[in-house]
Enzyme design. Structure first.
Site, mmCIF file in Angstrom:
data_model
loop_
_atom_site.group_PDB
_atom_site.id
_atom_site.type_symbol
_atom_site.label_atom_id
_atom_site.label_comp_id
_atom_site.label_asym_id
_atom_site.label_seq_id
_atom_site.Cartn_x
_atom_site.Cartn_y
_atom_site.Cartn_z
ATOM 1 N N ASP A 67 5.797 32.875 10.347
ATOM 2 C CA ASP A 67 6.771 32.200 9.572
ATOM 3 C C ASP A 67 7.885 31.800 10.326
ATOM 4 O O ASP A 67 8.138 32.211 11.635
ATOM 5 C CB ASP A 67 7.168 32.998 8.341
ATOM 6 C CG ASP A 67 7.346 34.538 8.606
ATOM 7 O OD1 ASP A 67 7.907 34.883 9.698
ATOM 8 O OD2 ASP A 67 7.309 35.310 7.652
ATOM 9 N N ASN A 136 9.797 44.191 -1.639
ATOM 10 C CA ASN A 136 9.063 43.628 -2.717
ATOM 11 C C ASN A 136 7.743 43.290 -2.780
ATOM 12 O O ASN A 136 7.219 42.392 -3.561
ATOM 13 C CB ASN A 136 10.015 42.449 -3.285
ATOM 14 C CG ASN A 136 9.934 41.261 -2.206
ATOM 15 O OD1 ASN A 136 9.152 41.371 -1.283
ATOM 16 N ND2 ASN A 136 10.587 40.199 -2.646
ATOM 17 N N HIS A 138 6.353 41.789 -0.264
ATOM 18 C CA HIS A 138 5.969 40.131 0.551
ATOM 19 C C HIS A 138 5.312 40.544 1.756
ATOM 20 O O HIS A 138 5.587 41.518 2.511
ATOM 21 C CB HIS A 138 7.074 39.398 0.586
ATOM 22 C CG HIS A 138 8.058 39.471 1.414
ATOM 23 N ND1 HIS A 138 9.510 39.972 1.339
ATOM 24 C CD2 HIS A 138 8.119 39.731 3.033
ATOM 25 C CE1 HIS A 138 10.199 40.094 2.440
ATOM 26 N NE2 HIS A 138 9.278 40.129 3.237
ATOM 27 N N GLU A 143 6.582 35.405 -1.221
ATOM 28 C CA GLU A 143 7.301 36.383 -2.078
ATOM 29 C C GLU A 143 6.491 36.633 -3.425
ATOM 30 O O GLU A 143 5.381 35.877 -3.705
ATOM 31 C CB GLU A 143 8.637 35.458 -2.343
ATOM 32 C CG GLU A 143 9.569 35.050 -1.318
ATOM 33 C CD GLU A 143 10.290 36.346 -0.956
ATOM 34 O OE1 GLU A 143 9.784 37.669 -1.107
ATOM 35 O OE2 GLU A 143 11.321 36.313 -0.267
#
Length: 242
Positions: A67, A136, A138, A143
């Site tokens: 990313d 979370n 990811h 996400e």
């Protein structure tokens, strides 16, 4: 799925570096998928040491980063381009033409995503993908969502991710709100996957990834479906595992 639990972050990082080095020795022109953030830094340092002291050869290795932030110039110290060269590429004998990182400054981000996906296909796909995991759940910048995003795409970052990443910036309002990320399908097409995690704050996310339902609101859970995935954890991150 294979789970390796090491005593601490240093041991975790050395184990990961050994596995990456083994892949390169078996296939010198390996295509590596690389992660950024704080978790893989010691792994990169160990790979650099192995290059300098043990002649680990990166001359044929090809890399694709997971990313990149949208809107950060590659020379910005918080860009993942800068991170990769600062922590790894500048210290090994990898060729510039074999390094691929999404361009978060592209005029047409949709076309940049398509271009990146084509490049991965042209190089034969990813042999070994390195992942971290967010609190979370990811992976990359995929996400929690109502669906799994398939291929490389632009993603709006969650508030929790922005807060977590703000430690790398002077102020939280400097953290970009968007990023380009490989999608779940792209990640899952990797022949092998290694996920690294350390620290008690990641323990719940790790537990859900391994034992929880496979759902897009915890993206790492999809790794349960991969035929060759290894979790390398320190004891704190493995706190809830039996």
């Amino acid at each position: 799925m294979r789970i390796i639990i090491e005593d601490n972050y240093e041991a975790l990082s050395k184990k990961a570096a050994l596995m990456v080095a083994g892949q390169i020795l078996l296939k010198p022109n390996t295509v590596l998928g690389l992660a950024t953030g704080s978790t893989p830094i010691l792994m990169y340092r160990e790979l650099v040491r192995m290059h300098k002291e043990e002649d680990l050869d990166f001359s044929e290795v090809i890399t694709f980063n997971l990313d990149e932030y949208v809107g950060l110039d590659r020379n910005d110290k918080n860009s993942y381009y800068y991170y990769m060269f600062e922590n790894f590429f500048n210290h090994v004998n990898i060729k510039m033409e074999n390094i691929f990182i999404p361009n978060g400054m592209a005029d047409n981000l949709e076309e940049e995503c398509k271009r990146y996906e084509r490049l991965i296909e042209e190089k034969g796909g990813i042999d070994l993908q390195i992942l971290g995991i967010g609190k979370n759940g990811h992976i990359g910048f995929n996400e929690p969502d109502l669906k799994f995003e398939a291929t490389t795409h632009v993603v709006k970052l969650d508030d929790e991710t922005i807060k977590a990443n703000s430690r790398f910036f002077n102020r939280i309002d400097e953290v970009p709100r968007f990023a380009i990320s490989m999608g779940i399908k792209t990640i899952m097409h990797s022949r092998k996957i290694i996920l690294l995690s350390n620290g008690e704050e990641k323990a719940e996310a790790v537990y859900k990834a391994i034992y929880g339902p496979i759902v897009p609101n915890h993206p790492a859970s999809v790794l349960q479906l991969h035929p060759d995935v290894t979790f390398i954890l320190d004891r704190n991150a493995a706190k809830y595992l039996s």
